[in-house]
Design a protein around this motif. Structure first.
Motif, short mmCIF file in Angstrom:
data_model
loop_
_atom_site.label_atom_id
_atom_site.label_comp_id
_atom_site.label_asym_id
_atom_site.label_seq_id
_atom_site.Cartn_x
_atom_site.Cartn_y
_atom_site.Cartn_z
N PRO A 4 0.83 -1.26 -0.03
CA PRO A 4 0.10 -0.10 0.25
C PRO A 4 0.82 1.28 0.12
CG PRO A 4 -0.26 -1.19 1.89
CD PRO A 4 0.27 -2.12 1.01
N GLU A 5 2.04 1.30 0.69
CA GLU A 5 2.91 2.45 0.60
C GLU A 5 3.42 2.81 -0.80
OE1 GLU A 5 4.81 5.59 2.42
OE2 GLU A 5 3.34 4.08 3.33
N GLN A 6 3.32 1.80 -1.97
CA GLN A 6 3.66 2.07 -3.07
C GLN A 6 2.42 2.54 -4.05
OE1 GLN A 6 5.68 -1.36 -5.04
NE2 GLN A 6 5.26 -0.37 -6.97
N VAL A 7 1.45 1.59 -3.76
CA VAL A 7 0.31 1.70 -4.95
C VAL A 7 -0.66 2.55 -4.52
CG1 VAL A 7 1.00 -0.58 -5.69
CG2 VAL A 7 -0.93 -0.36 -4.04
N ILE A 8 -0.64 3.11 -3.14
CA ILE A 8 -1.49 4.06 -2.84
C ILE A 8 -0.73 5.42 -2.30
CG2 ILE A 8 -3.17 4.70 -1.01
CD1 ILE A 8 -4.11 1.92 -0.79
N VAL A 9 0.08 5.37 -1.48
CA VAL A 9 0.72 6.60 -0.81
C VAL A 9 1.70 7.10 -2.15
CG1 VAL A 9 2.25 7.69 0.88
CG2 VAL A 9 0.80 5.68 1.48
N ALA A 10 2.66 6.45 -2.74
CA ALA A 10 3.78 6.95 -3.53
C ALA A 10 2.83 7.40 -4.86
CB ALA A 10 4.63 5.98 -4.03
N ARG A 11 1.71 6.42 -5.08
CA ARG A 11 0.96 6.89 -6.43
C ARG A 11 0.39 8.29 -6.11
NH1 ARG A 11 -1.05 9.04 -9.58
NH2 ARG A 11 -2.46 8.52 -11.30
N ALA A 64 -4.43 -4.31 -4.30
CA ALA A 64 -4.74 -4.20 -5.57
C ALA A 64 -5.64 -2.99 -5.71
CB ALA A 64 -5.34 -5.55 -6.30
N VAL A 65 -5.13 -2.01 -6.40
CA VAL A 65 -5.72 -0.81 -6.89
C VAL A 65 -6.37 -0.82 -8.41
CG1 VAL A 65 -5.86 1.73 -7.06
CG2 VAL A 65 -4.03 0.67 -5.49
N PRO A 66 -7.81 -0.88 -8.38
CA PRO A 66 -8.37 -1.28 -9.39
C PRO A 66 -8.24 -0.05 -10.65
CG PRO A 66 -9.91 -0.84 -7.90
CD PRO A 66 -8.73 -0.56 -7.15
N TYR A 67 -7.86 0.04 -11.77
CA TYR A 67 -7.87 0.88 -12.83
C TYR A 67 -8.75 0.46 -13.95
CZ TYR A 67 -4.27 3.30 -10.59
OH TYR A 67 -3.45 4.14 -9.84
N ARG A 68 -9.11 1.36 -14.71
CA ARG A 68 -9.70 1.39 -16.08
C ARG A 68 -8.80 1.89 -17.05
NH1 ARG A 68 -13.55 4.15 -15.14
NH2 ARG A 68 -13.37 6.16 -16.63
N THR A 69 -8.38 1.16 -18.03
CA THR A 69 -7.44 1.95 -19.01
C THR A 69 -8.25 2.32 -20.29
OG1 THR A 69 -5.48 0.56 -17.95
CG2 THR A 69 -5.35 1.56 -20.28
N GLU A 70 -8.27 3.63 -20.30
CA GLU A 70 -8.92 4.09 -21.64
C GLU A 70 -7.84 4.51 -22.49
OE1 GLU A 70 -11.91 7.26 -21.01
OE2 GLU A 70 -12.60 6.52 -19.12
N ALA A 71 -8.04 3.84 -24.01
CA ALA A 71 -6.87 3.81 -25.05
C ALA A 71 -7.89 4.53 -26.34
CB ALA A 71 -6.46 2.64 -25.31
N TYR A 72 -7.36 5.51 -26.68
CA TYR A 72 -8.01 6.34 -27.71
C TYR A 72 -7.15 6.58 -28.99
CZ TYR A 72 -11.13 8.29 -24.21
OH TYR A 72 -12.03 8.45 -23.12
N SER A 73 -7.83 6.36 -30.00
CA SER A 73 -6.99 6.07 -31.27
C SER A 73 -7.62 6.91 -32.26
CB SER A 73 -6.65 4.59 -31.79
OG SER A 73 -8.02 4.12 -32.05
N THR A 74 -6.84 7.41 -33.21
CA THR A 74 -7.43 8.42 -34.32
C THR A 74 -6.07 8.26 -35.33
OG1 THR A 74 -7.93 10.52 -35.04
CG2 THR A 74 -6.35 10.65 -33.35
N ARG A 75 -6.36 8.96 -36.54
CA ARG A 75 -5.20 8.91 -37.72
C ARG A 75 -5.29 10.45 -38.25
NH1 ARG A 75 -6.16 4.59 -42.26
NH2 ARG A 75 -4.10 5.23 -42.54
#
Length: 256
Positions: free
Chosen positions: A196-203, A242-253
């Motif tokens: 937790p010191e890494q994934v919560i506090v340092a984050r 475990a800190v839960p994330y949703r990774t949003e990935a956007y693409s364009t051209r």
């Protein structure tokens, strides 16, 4: 006027090591997205813009493409070069990249585009991309369906002020011109697992405007986070969370 926001310049200069320690990596599934959506692979020239300490650069290098990392903050570039000694790392900004026109096949911004989401930056990105070149924007977003994650956010946001953030959605306004195709979104689930010191506090301490706080205020933020860890039933007494994330990935051209 500097091309780098004050909170980013000061906070990321002060806490580059904390950023490297506390920030999550990215889902493995993004490798498929990089190849399928952005056509990144062997023989392609790719730029990671606002590369920070190289967390996304490392993923890009696994595609076999020729990857150039561009990062304006010296302390972040140092962390990147230390972590990825084989990486090509350049000083530059979204408004002024040290690259020839139409010289790259794809450009990515991970956890960064909200800092420079304006017409000037998109003009420069369009300049360096080949016609039809790909642009990918990626953010790890905390999953606030979990109550203690909401509490993390509450502790952070009281210090936010006017700092550019992904969650405001203001970054989308930069795409109101006609230089790029409409954005396409893919979402992935991810967990940042560790002490937790890494994934919560340092984050949290790696957040730009938290990192830029006076030391006394920064320590108060850390204390609040440690109080949360010590008191919440899903966190207290655990050596790993475990800190839960949703990774949003956007693409364009890029349009010609």
């Amino acid at each position: 006027m500097t091309d780098v926001h004050g909170s980013a310049q000061e906070g990321f200069s002060r806490e580059a090591k904390t950023y490297s320690l506390g920030r999550p990596d990215y889902p493995e599934e993004l490798l498929g997205w990089l190849g399928g959506e952005l056509d990144i692979g062997a023989g392609k020239e790719v730029v990671d813009l606002g590369a920070g300490t190289g967390k996304f650069t490392a993923l890009l290098m696994r595609t076999g493409a020729q990857v150039t990392a561009i990062e304006p903050v010296a302390a972040m570039r140092e962390q990147l070069s230390e972590k990825l000694p084989g990486a090509k790392v350049l000083h530059g900004t979204a408004q002024a990249m040290p690259l020839a026109a139409q010289s790259i096949d794809a450009l990515t911004c991970a956890q960064a585009f909200h800092w420079f989401a304006n017409e000037r930056s998109l003009h420069e990105i369009h300049r360096v991309l080949r016609p039809g070149g790909h642009l990918g924007l990626v953010w790890n977003v905390r999953d606030e369906s979990v109550d203690w994650v909401v509490e993390m956010t509450r502790i952070v946001e009281r210090y936010e002020g006017s700092t550019p953030r992904f969650h405001t959605g203001l970054w989308r306004q930069a795409f109101s011109g006609a230089r790029f195709e409409p954005l396409r979104l893919r979402e992935f689930s991810y967990q940042h697992v560790g002490p937790p010191e890494q994934v919560i506090v340092a984050r949290v301490l790696s957040v730009s405007f938290i990192a830029a706080l006076p030391e006394e205020q920064k320590q108060r933020v850390a204390e609040q986070l440690r109080e949360l860890i010590a008191s919440h039933p899903d966190l207290k007494g655990r050596s790993e969370v475990a800190v839960p994330y949703r990774t949003e990935a956007y693409s364009t051209r890029a349009l010609g």
